[in-house]
Design an enzyme around this catalytic site. Sequence first.
Site, PDB file in Angstrom:
ATOM      1  N   TYR A   1      39.271 -32.646 -30.197  1.00  0.00           N
ATOM      2  CA  TYR A   1      40.208 -32.580 -29.301  1.00  0.00           C
ATOM      3  C   TYR A   1      39.842 -33.423 -27.778  1.00  0.00           C
ATOM      4  O   TYR A   1      40.180 -34.431 -27.400  1.00  0.00           O
ATOM      5  CB  TYR A   1      40.644 -31.112 -28.770  1.00  0.00           C
ATOM      6  CG  TYR A   1      41.201 -30.986 -27.296  1.00  0.00           C
ATOM      7  CD1 TYR A   1      42.685 -31.255 -27.453  1.00  0.00           C
ATOM      8  CD2 TYR A   1      40.730 -30.898 -25.930  1.00  0.00           C
ATOM      9  CE1 TYR A   1      43.543 -31.045 -26.421  1.00  0.00           C
ATOM     10  CE2 TYR A   1      41.632 -30.557 -24.841  1.00  0.00           C
ATOM     11  CZ  TYR A   1      42.895 -30.923 -24.927  1.00  0.00           C
ATOM     12  OH  TYR A   1      43.693 -30.901 -23.882  1.00  0.00           O
TER      13      TYR A   1
ATOM     14  N   SER B   1      42.038 -34.916 -20.282  1.00  0.00           N
ATOM     15  CA  SER B   1      41.558 -33.539 -20.255  1.00  0.00           C
ATOM     16  C   SER B   1      40.220 -33.733 -19.896  1.00  0.00           C
ATOM     17  O   SER B   1      39.568 -34.813 -19.865  1.00  0.00           O
ATOM     18  CB  SER B   1      41.412 -32.815 -21.409  1.00  0.00           C
ATOM     19  OG  SER B   1      40.734 -31.787 -21.439  1.00  0.00           O
TER      20      SER B   1
END
Length: 249
Positions: free
Chosen positions: A158, A144
């Site tokens: 995250y 990501s």
Amino acid sequence: MTTGVTVVTGGSRGIGAAVARRLGGLEGRVCISYREDAEAARSVVSDVIAAGGEAVAVQADMSRPDDIERLFTTADKELGTLSGLVNNVGILEQQCRVDELDAARLRRILDTNVVGYFMCARQAVLRMSTMHGGVGGAIVNVSSAASRLGAPGEYVDYAASKGAVDTLTTGLSLEVASEGIRVNAVRPGFIRTQIHASGGDPDRVARVERNLPMRRGGDPDEVAAAVVWLLSAQASYVTGSFIDLAGGK
């Protein structure tokens, strides 16, 4: 063009589903995992088959090593010799600051996003490495843009899990480069998928896209195109590399 057997984790929605459908269009054989939504998984399987490929769906929780092993043995039995893995599944929880986190939340995030990726990579290497009698293959990890940006005030946990995915990509690519396995990653950001609803902000992409250099969010199929290229023979001399798909952010 016909592709081999690819395991796509989290293949019932979003980026994973887009990857599976693209592979189906190349007459690929695809084994997708899903955690809860059996109907969505069946829909993706139908789409892959309609496009000319083969597909099976396996209910599996990527935080559970036994489920992961069952996913890969099912792919072996139903589809044949593994040639690719897309480590795609990922979870996040409600937006919060680090000083609002607890250990249980951190363990849930890391068990799926980090431990799950490692255990899937292990299963793939055991099947594809020439050291283990395999004929090679490719692994694509879905990281990501958060691993670079940190996601402050939203999902630092995250983001940290995706930082670990980046390190896994680099380390594993060097470890198995001489064994016929290529390992690369994509780093999507601001993609229109359902994951934002999990964080309590379903309209997040629409909210932030005006601040992106490209002034728009991305679509899952744009990420899938990069993933499928990295799996393909066209990327035969690419390993340890990262493709950022975040609109210039």
